[in-house]
Design a protein around this motif. Structure first.
Motif, short mmCIF file in Angstrom:
data_model
loop_
_atom_site.label_atom_id
_atom_site.label_comp_id
_atom_site.label_asym_id
_atom_site.label_seq_id
_atom_site.Cartn_x
_atom_site.Cartn_y
_atom_site.Cartn_z
N THR A 25 2.01 14.32 -9.30
CA THR A 25 2.98 15.41 -9.50
C THR A 25 3.26 15.64 -10.98
OG1 THR A 25 4.05 14.86 -7.39
CG2 THR A 25 5.32 16.17 -8.95
N GLN A 26 3.40 14.55 -11.75
CA GLN A 26 3.62 14.66 -13.18
C GLN A 26 2.43 15.30 -13.88
OE1 GLN A 26 4.38 10.94 -15.10
NE2 GLN A 26 5.01 11.87 -17.04
N GLN A 27 1.23 14.89 -13.48
CA GLN A 27 0.01 15.46 -14.08
C GLN A 27 -0.10 16.94 -13.76
OE1 GLN A 27 -2.08 13.85 -16.15
NE2 GLN A 27 -3.00 15.87 -16.48
N LEU A 28 0.28 17.30 -12.54
CA LEU A 28 0.24 18.71 -12.15
C LEU A 28 1.21 19.54 -13.01
CD1 LEU A 28 -0.73 20.94 -10.28
CD2 LEU A 28 1.08 20.29 -8.66
N ALA A 29 2.40 18.97 -13.24
CA ALA A 29 3.37 19.66 -14.08
C ALA A 29 2.84 19.83 -15.50
CB ALA A 29 4.69 18.89 -14.09
N LEU A 30 2.20 18.76 -16.02
CA LEU A 30 1.61 18.86 -17.36
C LEU A 30 0.51 19.89 -17.41
CD1 LEU A 30 1.45 15.05 -18.32
CD2 LEU A 30 3.05 16.79 -19.19
N ASN A 81 0.83 -1.22 0.00
CA ASN A 81 0.00 0.00 0.00
C ASN A 81 0.86 1.26 0.00
OD1 ASN A 81 1.02 -0.36 2.53
ND2 ASN A 81 -0.90 0.06 3.63
N PHE A 82 2.06 1.20 0.59
CA PHE A 82 2.97 2.34 0.57
C PHE A 82 3.49 2.58 -0.85
CE2 PHE A 82 7.28 4.06 0.80
CZ PHE A 82 7.04 5.24 1.47
N SER A 83 3.83 1.48 -1.57
CA SER A 83 4.29 1.59 -2.96
C SER A 83 3.21 2.21 -3.84
CB SER A 83 4.68 0.21 -3.50
OG SER A 83 5.74 -0.33 -2.73
N ALA A 84 2.01 1.81 -3.69
CA ALA A 84 0.89 2.34 -4.49
C ALA A 84 0.69 3.82 -4.21
CB ALA A 84 -0.39 1.56 -4.19
N ALA A 85 0.83 4.19 -2.95
CA ALA A 85 0.65 5.60 -2.58
C ALA A 85 1.76 6.46 -3.19
CB ALA A 85 0.63 5.75 -1.06
N ALA A 86 3.01 5.92 -3.17
CA ALA A 86 4.13 6.67 -3.75
C ALA A 86 3.95 6.82 -5.26
CB ALA A 86 5.45 5.96 -3.43
N ALA A 106 1.15 6.79 -6.92
CA ALA A 106 0.05 7.73 -7.15
C ALA A 106 0.50 9.16 -6.95
CB ALA A 106 -1.12 7.39 -6.21
N SER A 107 1.35 9.37 -5.95
CA SER A 107 1.86 10.72 -5.70
C SER A 107 2.73 11.21 -6.85
CB SER A 107 2.66 10.72 -4.40
OG SER A 107 3.23 12.00 -4.16
#
Length: 294
Positions: free
Chosen positions: A72-77, A60-65, A67-68
């Protein structure tokens, strides 16, 4: 009461003795181990390999990372896309402003051109109206002159026997008699008419057509073209001209232009399409020779 009963015993309990023995044995064994290891030397020592196990990252930690990172990439786009849209909007606004200014400039230029065109049309209409009024006045004057000429020609024809009898002409500085008066008056009455190549009247002439028509008023038929008209009578000197004489330009028999001498050093002729039929001084365009038909 016995004295021995109140003296406590100095012996330790057995349990404590056994604990001491155990401790002594453990210590002795540890020292013995160290001694043996020291005696064996470094050559007999075996390397110690130790594997450390890292704790496993929970799924669940890997999935959260992940997703984050994706967020972040989508925000930059999104930021880049918004910046492109803002730049495009700014460029479109600038282009629209420039286009508006150009449209305003063209509209003003068009209005000025239309105003100038209307002004020119008004001036042209005014000039045309004035020219038409002047032409009507000139035509009326010519009609009056022709009427007067017809009356004067009839009376002078019955009272004169030759060129020696003369009557004053209202349109010439010289005294003109008989047929000459008719020819001169007719020629002057056509001043202002248009020049048209091959024209024979009544409102448009070429040079020989005007001369021929003027002589018809005196019942004299002349050849149609200027070359023949330049030899239709007797050659006379330019210093001895009489009203009604035919002036020509070019050689006798090969003249390219003719006109009628009206007296006072002037002639009337259908000159060209620019000037039309005019009355000019002979100094304006000195003729080559002259012919007397009357």
């Amino acid at each position: 009461m016995s004295h021995t009963a109140h003296i406590p015993s100095h012996r330790k309990p057995r349990q404590r003795a056994s604990k001491s023995a155990l401790r002594a044995g453990v210590a002795g064994g540890f020292l013995s181990t160290i001694a043996v290891a020291g005696a064996a030397g470094p050559a007999q020592a075996e390397p110690v390999t130790q594997t450390i196990e890292m704790p496993t990252i929970a799924s669940n930690f890997s999935a959260a990372a992940a997703a984050s990172a994706q967020a972040t990439q989508q925000l930059a786009l999104d930021i880049e896309k918004q910046a492109d849209q803002d730049a495009a909007a700014a460029k479109a606004a600038k282009d629209a402003k420039k286009a508006h200014a150009e449209a305003v400039r063209k509209d003003e230029a068009k209005k000025k051109a239309e105003a100038a065109e209307k002004k020119a049309e008004a001036a042209e209409k005014k000039a045309k109206a004035e020219a038409e009024a002047k032409e009507r006045a000139e035509r009326a004057s010519r009609s009056t002159e022709r009427t007067t000429l017809s009356a004067s020609t009839g009376s002078s024809g019955s009272s004169s026997s030759g060129s020696s009898a003369s009557a004053p002409s209202s349109s010439s500085s010289s005294n003109v008699s008989g047929s000459a008066a008719s020819i001169v008056a007719f020629a002057k009455a056509q001043v202002g008419d248009a020049y048209v190549s091959g024209g024979t009247g009544p409102n448009a002439w070429d040079c020989s057509g005007l001369v021929q028509a003027a002589y018809r008023t005196a019942n004299i038929d002349l050849p149609r073209v200027s070359q023949a008209q330049s030899t239709a009578g007797t050659q006379v000197s330019l210093d001895n001209l009489q009203p009604g004489d035919i002036l020509y330009w070019g050689g006798a028999g090969s003249a390219y232009h003719v006109a009628i001498y009206v007296g006072g050093g002037q002639f009337v002729g259908a000159q060209n399409s620019s000037t039309g039929t005019v009355q000019r001084s002979m100094d304006y365009d000195r003729p080559t020779g002259a012919v007397r038909v009357l």
